[in-house]
Every structure is written in C-alpha cells, then in structure tokens.
Design a protein around this motif. Structure first.
Motif, short mmCIF file in Angstrom:
data_model
loop_
_atom_site.label_atom_id
_atom_site.label_comp_id
_atom_site.label_asym_id
_atom_site.label_seq_id
_atom_site.Cartn_x
_atom_site.Cartn_y
_atom_site.Cartn_z
N GLU A 1 0.82 -1.21 0.00
CA GLU A 1 0.00 0.00 0.00
C GLU A 1 0.86 1.26 0.00
O GLU A 1 0.49 2.28 -0.58
N LYS A 2 2.00 1.21 0.66
CA LYS A 2 2.87 2.37 0.76
C LYS A 2 3.65 2.62 -0.53
O LYS A 2 3.85 3.78 -0.93
N TYR A 3 4.08 1.56 -1.20
CA TYR A 3 4.93 1.70 -2.38
C TYR A 3 4.26 1.14 -3.64
O TYR A 3 4.92 0.61 -4.53
N THR A 4 2.95 1.28 -3.74
CA THR A 4 2.20 0.64 -4.83
C THR A 4 2.73 0.97 -6.21
O THR A 4 3.05 0.08 -7.01
N LEU A 5 2.83 2.26 -6.52
CA LEU A 5 3.26 2.66 -7.86
C LEU A 5 4.68 2.20 -8.16
O LEU A 5 4.99 1.71 -9.25
N GLU A 6 5.57 2.36 -7.18
CA GLU A 6 6.95 1.94 -7.38
C GLU A 6 7.02 0.45 -7.68
O GLU A 6 7.77 0.01 -8.57
N LEU A 7 6.25 -0.35 -6.96
CA LEU A 7 6.27 -1.80 -7.15
C LEU A 7 5.69 -2.18 -8.51
O LEU A 7 6.27 -3.02 -9.22
N LEU A 8 4.58 -1.59 -8.89
CA LEU A 8 3.94 -1.95 -10.15
C LEU A 8 4.77 -1.50 -11.35
O LEU A 8 4.65 -2.06 -12.45
N ARG A 9 5.62 -0.49 -11.16
CA ARG A 9 6.48 -0.03 -12.25
C ARG A 9 7.80 -0.80 -12.32
O ARG A 9 8.56 -0.64 -13.27
N ASN A 10 8.05 -1.60 -11.30
CA ASN A 10 9.27 -2.40 -11.30
C ASN A 10 9.14 -3.52 -12.34
O ASN A 10 8.18 -4.30 -12.29
N PRO A 11 10.06 -3.62 -13.29
CA PRO A 11 9.95 -4.66 -14.32
C PRO A 11 9.98 -6.08 -13.76
O PRO A 11 9.53 -7.01 -14.42
N ASP A 12 10.47 -6.23 -12.53
CA ASP A 12 10.55 -7.55 -11.91
C ASP A 12 9.48 -7.74 -10.84
O ASP A 12 9.64 -8.56 -9.94
N TYR A 13 8.37 -7.01 -10.94
CA TYR A 13 7.39 -7.06 -9.86
C TYR A 13 6.76 -8.45 -9.70
O TYR A 13 6.34 -8.82 -8.61
N THR A 14 6.72 -9.23 -10.77
CA THR A 14 6.16 -10.58 -10.64
C THR A 14 7.06 -11.50 -9.83
O THR A 14 6.60 -12.54 -9.34
N GLU A 15 8.33 -11.14 -9.68
CA GLU A 15 9.25 -11.93 -8.88
C GLU A 15 9.27 -11.45 -7.42
O GLU A 15 9.86 -12.11 -6.56
N ILE A 16 8.65 -10.31 -7.17
CA ILE A 16 8.63 -9.74 -5.82
C ILE A 16 7.30 -10.03 -5.12
O ILE A 16 7.28 -10.38 -3.93
N MET A 17 6.19 -9.91 -5.87
CA MET A 17 4.88 -10.10 -5.28
C MET A 17 4.22 -11.39 -5.76
O MET A 17 4.49 -11.86 -6.87
N SER A 18 3.36 -11.92 -4.92
CA SER A 18 2.58 -13.09 -5.32
C SER A 18 1.48 -12.64 -6.29
O SER A 18 1.21 -11.43 -6.42
N SER A 19 0.83 -13.57 -6.96
CA SER A 19 -0.23 -13.21 -7.90
C SER A 19 -1.37 -12.49 -7.18
O SER A 19 -1.96 -11.54 -7.71
N GLN A 20 -1.68 -12.93 -5.94
CA GLN A 20 -2.74 -12.27 -5.17
C GLN A 20 -2.32 -10.86 -4.78
O GLN A 20 -3.15 -9.94 -4.78
N GLU A 21 -1.05 -10.69 -4.44
CA GLU A 21 -0.56 -9.36 -4.07
C GLU A 21 -0.58 -8.41 -5.27
O GLU A 21 -0.86 -7.21 -5.11
N ILE A 22 -0.29 -8.91 -6.44
CA ILE A 22 -0.33 -8.07 -7.64
C ILE A 22 -1.75 -7.59 -7.91
O ILE A 22 -1.97 -6.41 -8.20
N VAL A 23 -2.71 -8.50 -7.80
CA VAL A 23 -4.11 -8.12 -7.97
C VAL A 23 -4.50 -7.07 -6.93
O VAL A 23 -5.17 -6.07 -7.24
N TYR A 24 -4.09 -7.29 -5.69
CA TYR A 24 -4.40 -6.35 -4.61
C TYR A 24 -3.78 -4.98 -4.89
O TYR A 24 -4.45 -3.95 -4.73
N ALA A 25 -2.52 -4.96 -5.32
CA ALA A 25 -1.82 -3.70 -5.58
C ALA A 25 -2.50 -2.92 -6.70
O ALA A 25 -2.70 -1.69 -6.60
N ARG A 26 -2.87 -3.59 -7.76
CA ARG A 26 -3.53 -2.91 -8.89
C ARG A 26 -4.87 -2.34 -8.47
O ARG A 26 -5.21 -1.19 -8.80
N ARG A 27 -5.64 -3.13 -7.75
CA ARG A 27 -6.96 -2.67 -7.30
C ARG A 27 -6.83 -1.53 -6.30
O ARG A 27 -7.59 -0.56 -6.35
#
Length: 231
Positions: A113-139
C-alpha cells in the motif's frame, strides 16, 4: 523465537504417523526446518525498508501443513483424555506459526500500500509479489486514484490530474528508503565491503557472527544471498 519439535516429548502419540506431512518437515535443501526459515523471513521482511521477494513455496507449504495438522490434532483430542494435554501443546505451537504467517503477510500488505506505484512499475514485480498481491496492488491503486479524482482533482485543470508526476523538485511516487539504517547479524564471513554515500565511499568489515547497524543499501545484496539477517 526458536522452534522445537514437541513430538520428542511424547513419541507414543499417533502424531508420529504424520511425519511426512509434519509442520516440521524440511521444505528446502537447507538444514533449517520450515518454522526456523519462516521466523528468519518474517524478521527480514519486518525490518527491511523495501518489499522483499515473496516466499511462495515456504508459505504455501506451511499453510497446507497447518490445515492438515489442525484436523489431526482435533481428532487426537477427541480420541483420548490422556492425549488432550499434548494436543493442546500442538495447538499452541500451530497458533504461534499462524501468527508468524499472518504477521508476515500483513507486513507485506502495508508495504504494498505504501509503495504501490513503485512496485507496479518495477519490471521484476512478478518476482517480488505473489499473484494475489499483484491483484491487490492494482486494485488498491485504482481505488486511490479514483478517490483522489472524486475528492479534489476534478476541481483542478486536467494538466494537474497526474498522480505520478516526477520532476527535479517533486516525485509523487513513494519509494523505499534504501539508505535507511538497519541492524543485521552476519551469517557468513563477508569481509570488507564498500558502498557509496553521496560523493564519498564508506568501508566496513563484516565478520561472521557480528551484529552491525549499517545502511540497508550496503547489505541489500548480502540479504538476498542469505549471508546476513536483519534483526
């Protein structure tokens, strides 16, 4: 929080028959059991300024084991009055593990929640977050942007609607502070390390077993290699 195997206290109980799916079965190639690894992962996540890679294999195996063992403990308590005390010990230990898992996941959600944009813009975000976390971050980001627009942005000129603006004077994307100081315990003989601070270079000797307070960036790579642990 050191772990222990309470099967050793009462080897006659039927829990011994579940050794292959035990909470304490090894799930990695290391000599540490899964609970010890979870404790270390939890401490690292809580103390690191950035979001660390999600430990999917570890968490999935522990959750599956907890669910399976929970049913076995319940059956054991119902089968014999003599076994109730030992069953209660197992339940207490399982609650401790559940706490670690929940705390680990809550800590990660806080950082997402604190670093949402930074994480989603990271080209390796799929290696950092789980699939559920990615959905949560986008939403979560969609809700934040929608709330900001409905609250006040619609009153401003269209050119000022951007919520991710980055200039020399302003950066609206919240980033993890990799220069933050952290406490760490050295697990391996690393030796002398060097890192840049502004226009200067700092040097520190990291000896195995030593505890240091140091800038996170200086030991970031060693943390990923499991050569240091945050405390």
């Amino acid at each position: 929080m050191s772990s222990f195997d309470i099967r050793n206290l009462a080897p006659e109980l039927s829990f011994d028959s579940t050794n292959d799916t035990s909470l304490y079965a090894h799930i990695t190639d290391s000599n540490d059991d899964s609970v010890t690894i979870l404790t270390r992962v939890w401490m690292n996540e809580r103390n690191a300024p950035e979001l660390l890679p999600y430990q999917k294999h570890l968490i999935d195996n522990l959750i599956d084991s907890l669910e399976e063992q929970s049913g076995l403990v319940t059956d054991e308590m119902a089968s014999s009055i003599e076994n109730k005390f030992m069953s209660m010990l197992y339940q207490t230990e399982m609650e401790r593990i559940r706490y670690l898992v929940k705390s680990y996941l809550r800590t990660r959600l806080f950082k997402i929640e604190k670093y949402t944009l930074e994480l989603l813009r990271n080209p390796d975000y799929t290696e950092i977050m789980s699939s559920q976390e990615i959905v949560y971050a986008r939403r979560y980001q969609e809700l934040v942007e929608s709330h900001n627009h409905e609250s006040f942005l619609h009153h401003l000129p269209v050119a000022q609607h951007k919520q991710d603006e980055k200039t020399a004077e302003l950066d609206m994307v919240v980033s993890a502070n990799l220069e933050a100081p952290v406490f760490c315990k050295v697990l391996d003989d690393i030796g002398e390390i060097h890192w840049n601070v502004n226009d200067s270079t700092e040097t520190t000797e990291l000896e195995k077993g030593g505890t240091y307070i140091i800038r996170y960036q200086a030991i970031q790579q060693y943390l990923k290699e499991d050569r240091v642990q945050l405390i």
